[in-house]
Design an enzyme around this catalytic site. Structure first.
Site, PDB file in Angstrom:
ATOM      1  N   ASP A  49      -3.192   4.634  -2.302  1.00 31.84           N
ATOM      2  CA  ASP A  49      -4.304   5.091  -1.471  1.00 31.84           C
ATOM      3  C   ASP A  49      -4.819   6.457  -1.939  1.00 31.84           C
ATOM      4  O   ASP A  49      -4.022   7.383  -2.158  1.00 31.84           O
ATOM      5  CB  ASP A  49      -3.777   5.210  -0.030  1.00 31.84           C
ATOM      6  CG  ASP A  49      -4.861   5.458   0.988  1.00 31.84           C
ATOM      7  OD1 ASP A  49      -5.704   4.570   1.170  1.00 31.84           O
ATOM      8  OD2 ASP A  49      -4.857   6.543   1.603  1.00 31.84           O
TER       9      ASP A  49
ATOM     10  N   ASP B 269       0.854  -1.180   0.000  1.00 28.83           N
ATOM     11  CA  ASP B 269       0.000   0.000   0.000  1.00 28.83           C
ATOM     12  C   ASP B 269       0.892   1.233   0.000  1.00 28.83           C
ATOM     13  O   ASP B 269       1.852   1.294   0.765  1.00 28.83           O
ATOM     14  CB  ASP B 269      -0.871  -0.001   1.273  1.00 28.83           C
ATOM     15  CG  ASP B 269      -2.307   0.328   0.974  1.00 28.83           C
ATOM     16  OD1 ASP B 269      -2.540   1.421   0.439  1.00 28.83           O
ATOM     17  OD2 ASP B 269      -3.187  -0.500   1.271  1.00 28.83           O
TER      18      ASP B 269
ATOM     19  N   HIS C 134     -11.240  -3.565   2.987  1.00 27.94           N
ATOM     20  CA  HIS C 134     -11.227  -3.248   4.413  1.00 27.94           C
ATOM     21  C   HIS C 134     -12.052  -1.997   4.745  1.00 27.94           C
ATOM     22  O   HIS C 134     -12.086  -1.598   5.909  1.00 27.94           O
ATOM     23  CB  HIS C 134      -9.778  -3.046   4.852  1.00 27.94           C
ATOM     24  CG  HIS C 134      -9.153  -1.874   4.143  1.00 27.94           C
ATOM     25  ND1 HIS C 134      -8.939  -1.858   2.786  1.00 27.94           N
ATOM     26  CD2 HIS C 134      -8.749  -0.657   4.595  1.00 27.94           C
ATOM     27  CE1 HIS C 134      -8.414  -0.697   2.435  1.00 27.94           C
ATOM     28  NE2 HIS C 134      -8.292   0.045   3.521  1.00 27.94           N
ATOM     29  N   ASP C 135     -12.671  -1.381   3.746  1.00 25.21           N
ATOM     30  CA  ASP C 135     -13.413  -0.135   3.969  1.00 25.21           C
ATOM     31  C   ASP C 135     -14.920  -0.300   3.836  1.00 25.21           C
ATOM     32  O   ASP C 135     -15.639   0.691   3.838  1.00 25.21           O
ATOM     33  CB  ASP C 135     -12.969   0.929   2.949  1.00 25.21           C
ATOM     34  CG  ASP C 135     -11.580   1.450   3.228  1.00 25.21           C
ATOM     35  OD1 ASP C 135     -11.159   1.426   4.399  1.00 25.21           O
ATOM     36  OD2 ASP C 135     -10.908   1.893   2.278  1.00 25.21           O
TER      37      ASP C 135
ATOM     38  N   GLU D  13      -6.398   3.655  -5.852  1.00 20.26           N
ATOM     39  CA  GLU D  13      -7.710   3.747  -5.210  1.00 20.26           C
ATOM     40  C   GLU D  13      -8.242   5.137  -5.536  1.00 20.26           C
ATOM     41  O   GLU D  13      -7.617   6.141  -5.195  1.00 20.26           O
ATOM     42  CB  GLU D  13      -7.581   3.578  -3.695  1.00 20.26           C
ATOM     43  CG  GLU D  13      -8.946   3.468  -3.038  1.00 20.26           C
ATOM     44  CD  GLU D  13      -9.053   4.141  -1.684  1.00 20.26           C
ATOM     45  OE1 GLU D  13     -10.009   3.850  -0.963  1.00 20.26           O
ATOM     46  OE2 GLU D  13      -8.187   4.980  -1.346  1.00 20.26           O
TER      47      GLU D  13
HETATM   48  C1  NOJ Z   1      -8.476   4.739   1.891  1.00 18.48           C
HETATM   49  C2  NOJ Z   1      -8.151   3.561   2.753  1.00 18.48           C
HETATM   50  O1  NOJ Z   1      -8.555   2.401   2.105  1.00 18.48           O
HETATM   51  C3  NOJ Z   1      -8.835   3.790   4.072  1.00 18.48           C
HETATM   52  O2  NOJ Z   1      -8.785   2.665   4.892  1.00 18.48           O
HETATM   53  C4  NOJ Z   1      -8.207   4.987   4.731  1.00 18.48           C
HETATM   54  O3  NOJ Z   1      -8.910   5.294   5.899  1.00 18.48           O
HETATM   55  C5  NOJ Z   1      -8.226   6.202   3.815  1.00 18.48           C
HETATM   56  N1  NOJ Z   1      -7.881   5.897   2.465  1.00 18.48           N
HETATM   57  C6  NOJ Z   1      -7.254   7.238   4.290  1.00 18.48           C
HETATM   58  O4  NOJ Z   1      -5.941   6.774   4.098  1.00 18.48           O
END
Ligand code: NOJ
Length: 605
Positions: free
Chosen positions: A277, A177, A406-407, A335
């Site tokens: 990210d 990441d 994970h989000d 992302e």
């Molecule tokens: C995206 C990540 O997937 C998430 O888990 C994170 O809280 C935010 N970006 C900030 O880094």
């Protein structure tokens, strides 16, 4: 140049315009065909502005027009055959280290190493590892304190090297990441910048003077204003995420060079690529002007139009690729929240030399809803989404195929909160992931059909986003109602520890989700048609039946899925041979609730 005289249909013909209009309709829960209606399509932006002037300031249209006119390119829509690449063929698996937990090993990295044979047996080719860098863990590692150090509780750099070697020995790859929109406020750059206003690191962040109130009206994704005030220095600093995740200023060339150096350092260590990210947020419109209130109300986050596709995004991505990724032939997946398919193409088309792939998220939430709404996800929306976004006219564009990370809460629980159909649904999603056109990214637990977790009180919730939102919500609603919202959307559902006993049990059970994934991966690997083949959707108007074909050089598959709990008729062609199904291999004319089938078609009678 688009202007207030441009018609809605002209805006829609522009790749950014199309994505923005689609996104707005999605947020409002309105269907996309509205734009095809000639009366609406022929309205000019100016006319709409007049019609809606009570709600919309001119800032809204200025912001949209600036965005549209900043991007002159359009994605290449020719049907160019995709050039082969390892990352188009690979099956990725995301590991969230904090909950991967292999207690019998001395630390998390050793634990992951001990599971590589297991993952290989499942069919995984590459791992995306969520952050393992040194961090105070305000956002579970997405707040990095030292890019060159491993979080001590996860292991050491020697363990990391052993993991890289272990993966490569098995023919697997590692994607780390890369969190470079922000650092932790405990990163030495930020600490020094805050302490000393003449420090060269001052320019690495967004520090602003402002009397008594934040420098602009932007809000943080984790609730409240996007600015921290530091009374000792009488200064504000920008954070789009938690109060401990300080946004980096990519306008500063020295910062960019530091980042490229760090990326090269990891690539030289043997890492094969990165998941970047929130990478579409790195360029902010100069001046950091106030966000438009209408956009803010519509998109939940005021200010977002000033950074979700910022003016220098493409320039920075090209530079990052040229100076760090390209020399190592490294892979990148960005992302990119808020980026739709057409804009996504502009970030990933190979002639643009930016990213290889992106994750966008519009398929994870039904129209008119947000993640924190307590509602039931309707799979017929997924069908509509795929039909318009995975279609062949996207030329050589390539997609990511995923339902979990994970989000997000678990997709099977969003579709079926009571858990009546978990197993068939998990298998249905597996088929889509492994037979549609794109690269599958499994998230840990997908292979056993993991569901949402039962949380009883806010004290059991660890996630900084959920806790921040809860604190906001209870200002205006009773705590039990606020907690229900948190339960609907909390990221902690996905972050629960892996149940290894269940994994081992399913591994040994013939009919399990685990074995289904394993068999499907073998099938995908054995067939170019399932990877590079043409994708054609059938029966577009049947909302509850998803059916499509994949074909290449005479190899032909027919796939169909019942998208509801109500039985319906199969449309499988006569003579097709059933290879896979979540209700066994007997076939028949009736599709059971959420039944999915994969057929090989040799000759159509
Ligand atoms: C995206 C990540 O997937 C998430 O888990 C994170 O809280 C935010 N970006 C900030 O880094």
């Amino acid at each position: 140049m688009l202007s207030l005289h441009s018609k809605i249909c002209e805006v829609y013909a522009h790749p950014l315009g199309r994505d923005i209009v689609d996104k707005m309709l999605l947020e409002m829960g309105k269907p996309a065909w509205l734009v095809d209606n000639p009366i609406i399509g022929n309205l000019t932006l100016g006319a709409i502005q007049k019609l809606l002037s009570k709600n919309l300031g001119s800032g809204f249209f200025d912001a949209i027009l600036n965005l549209l006119n900043s991007e002159p390119d359009t994605p290449d829509t020719h049907s160019v055959p995709s050039s082969p690449a390892w990352w188009k063929e690979a099956v990725f698996y995301q590991i969230y280290p904090r909950s991967f937990g292999c207690d019998d090993e001395s630390n998390v990295l050793r634990g992951i190493l001990s599971k590589l044979d297991y993952l290989r047996e499942l069919g995984v080719d590459a791992i995306w590892l969520s952050p393992v860098y040194d961090s105070p863990n305000d956002d579970n590692g997405y707040d990095i304190r030292d890019y060159y150090k491993i979080l001590p509780e996860f292991g050491t750099m020697n363990d990391m090297d052993a993991l890289i070697a272990g993966l490569h020995k098995r023919g697997m790859r590692l994607v780390m990441d890369l969190v470079v929109n922000h650092t932790s406020d405990e990163h030495p750059w930020f600490q020094e910048a805050l302490r000393d206003e003449n420090s060269p690191y001052r320019d690495f962040y967004f520090f602003r003077k402002s009397d008594g109130k934040p420098p602009n009206n932007w809000v943080s994704f984790f609730s409240g204003p996007a600015w921290n005030y530091y009374p000792e220095q009488d200064i504000w600093a920008l954070h789009l995420f938690s109060k401990k995740q300080m946004d980096l200023n990519w306008e500063c060339p020295a910062l960019r060079e530091e980042i490229y150096k760090m990326v090269r350092w990891w690539l030289e260590r043997g890492v094969d690529g990165f998941r970047l990210d929130v990478i579409n947020y790195i360029s902010k419109t100069p001046g950091l002007h106030d966000g438009d209130p209408f956009v803010g109300a519509l998109m939940t986050y005021t200010g977002v139009e000033h950074y979700f596709y910022g003016p220098k995004l493409n320039e920075y991505l090209k530079e990052l690729r040229g100076k760090a990724f390209a020399p190592h032939n490294a892979f990148s997946v960005g992302e990119t929240p808020g980026i739709g398919t057409r804009m996504g193409r502009l970030l990933t088309d190979d002639y643009r030399r930016e990213l290889d792939l992106i994750f966008s998220f519009d398929h994870l939430v039904s129209p008119g809803h947000t993640r924190f709404d307590d509602y039931r996800y309707d799979l017929s929306y997924l069908k509509r989404f795929y039909q318009s976004h995975l279609n062949a006219d996207l030329g050589h564009g390539w997609n990511t195929l995923f339902f979990n990370n994970h989000d997000n809460p678990r997709m099977v629980s969003k579709i079926d909160p009571e858990g009546l159909y978990t197993r068939p649904l998990a298998k249905l999603l597996a088929v889509l992931q492994l037979t549609l056109r794109g690269t599958p990214f499994l998230f840990q637990g997908d292979e056993t059909g993991a569901c949402n977790v039962k949380f009883n009180s806010i004290e059991e919730i660890n996630d900084v986003e959920s806790r921040g939102l809860y604190a906001e919500l209870i200002k205006t609603m009773p705590p039990d109602k606020a907690f229900r919202q948190i339960l609907a959307g909390t990221r902690d559902h996905a972050r629960a520890p892996i149940n290894w006993e269940e994994h081992e049990r399913q591994r040994g059970e013939a009919d399990s989700v685990w074995r289904f994934y394993q068999d499907l991966i073998v099938l995908r690997r054995s067939s170019r048609a399932l990877i590079y083949g043409k994708l054609e959707f059938l029966y577009p108007r049947k909302k509850k039946l998803l059916s499509y074909t994949r074909s290449l050089n005479g190899e032909y598959f027919y796939i169909e899925a019942n998208l509801s709990a109500v039985k319906r008729r199969s449309k499988a062609p006569v003579g097709a041979v059933l290879l896979f199904g979540n209700y066994g291999k007997s076939g028949g004319k009736i599709l059971h609730p959420y039944e999915v089938r994969v057929y090989r078609v040799t000759s159509i009678v």
